[in-house]
Motif scaffolding. Structure first.
Motif, PDB file in Angstrom:
ATOM      1  N   ILE A  19       0.696  -1.287   0.160  1.00  0.00           N
ATOM      2  CA  ILE A  19      -0.144  -0.020  -0.030  1.00  0.00           C
ATOM      3  C   ILE A  19       0.972   1.271  -0.026  1.00  0.00           C
ATOM      4  N   ARG A  20       1.801   1.220   0.772  1.00  0.00           N
ATOM      5  CA  ARG A  20       2.772   2.384   0.798  1.00  0.00           C
ATOM      6  C   ARG A  20       3.397   2.517  -0.560  1.00  0.00           C
ATOM      7  N   LEU A  62      -6.265   4.745   0.632  1.00  0.00           N
ATOM      8  CA  LEU A  62      -5.130   4.019   1.030  1.00  0.00           C
ATOM      9  C   LEU A  62      -4.538   4.163   2.237  1.00  0.00           C
ATOM     10  N   LYS A  63      -4.425   5.360   2.530  1.00  0.00           N
ATOM     11  CA  LYS A  63      -3.650   5.764   3.841  1.00  0.00           C
ATOM     12  C   LYS A  63      -4.251   5.264   4.965  1.00  0.00           C
ATOM     13  N   ASP A  64      -5.748   5.439   5.031  1.00  0.00           N
ATOM     14  CA  ASP A  64      -6.665   4.923   6.043  1.00  0.00           C
ATOM     15  C   ASP A  64      -6.683   3.555   6.249  1.00  0.00           C
ATOM     16  N   THR A  67      -3.306   2.521   7.735  1.00  0.00           N
ATOM     17  CA  THR A  67      -3.283   2.821   9.340  1.00  0.00           C
ATOM     18  C   THR A  67      -4.097   1.807  10.048  1.00  0.00           C
ATOM     19  N   ALA A  68      -5.184   1.199   9.381  1.00  0.00           N
ATOM     20  CA  ALA A  68      -5.999   0.306   9.978  1.00  0.00           C
ATOM     21  C   ALA A  68      -5.270  -1.120   9.936  1.00  0.00           C
ATOM     22  N   ARG A  69      -4.557  -1.486   8.912  1.00  0.00           N
ATOM     23  CA  ARG A  69      -3.789  -2.625   8.713  1.00  0.00           C
ATOM     24  C   ARG A  69      -2.554  -2.535   9.985  1.00  0.00           C
ATOM     25  N   GLY A  72      -3.917  -3.430  13.365  1.00  0.00           N
ATOM     26  CA  GLY A  72      -4.684  -4.870  13.253  1.00  0.00           C
ATOM     27  C   GLY A  72      -6.140  -4.850  12.849  1.00  0.00           C
ATOM     28  N   GLU A  73      -6.542  -3.881  12.545  1.00  0.00           N
ATOM     29  CA  GLU A  73      -8.032  -3.684  12.386  1.00  0.00           C
ATOM     30  C   GLU A  73      -8.578  -4.320  11.189  1.00  0.00           C
ATOM     31  N   VAL A  74      -7.772  -4.580  10.358  1.00  0.00           N
ATOM     32  CA  VAL A  74      -7.965  -5.332   8.655  1.00  0.00           C
ATOM     33  C   VAL A  74      -7.504  -6.468   8.902  1.00  0.00           C
TER      34      VAL A  74
END
Length: 74
Positions: A19-20, A62-64, A67-69, A72-74
């Motif tokens: 993603i980065r 993508l930045k959101d 951040t979630a990944r 560990g939210e996704v």
């Protein structure tokens, strides 16, 4: 088709890095388009502005996700 029986394992360990890279590439395309707008006719310039608007929205999404990944939210 023996290959269809054996799928690759779902490896998401490098998603944040991927993603980065996508964000970086998209930001570069935004900059390139802004330079191109200086030399483009009004119609093309307007098209590039709209495309950059969509690109910037994608970057934020993508930045959101990144951040979630990380959290560990996704």
């Amino acid at each position: 088709m023996a290959n269809s029986r054996h799928r690759k394992p779902d490896d998401r360990s490098n998603n944040v890095e991927r993603i980065r890279d996508i964000v970086k590439n998209t930001e570069e395309k935004v900059q390139e388009a802004e330079i191109s707008m200086e030399f483009a006719d009004p119609l093309e310039s307007n098209r590039l502005k709209e495309k950059n608007k969509r690109r910037k929205q994608s970057i934020e999404a993508l930045k959101d996700e990144m951040t979630a990944r990380k959290k560990g939210e996704v």
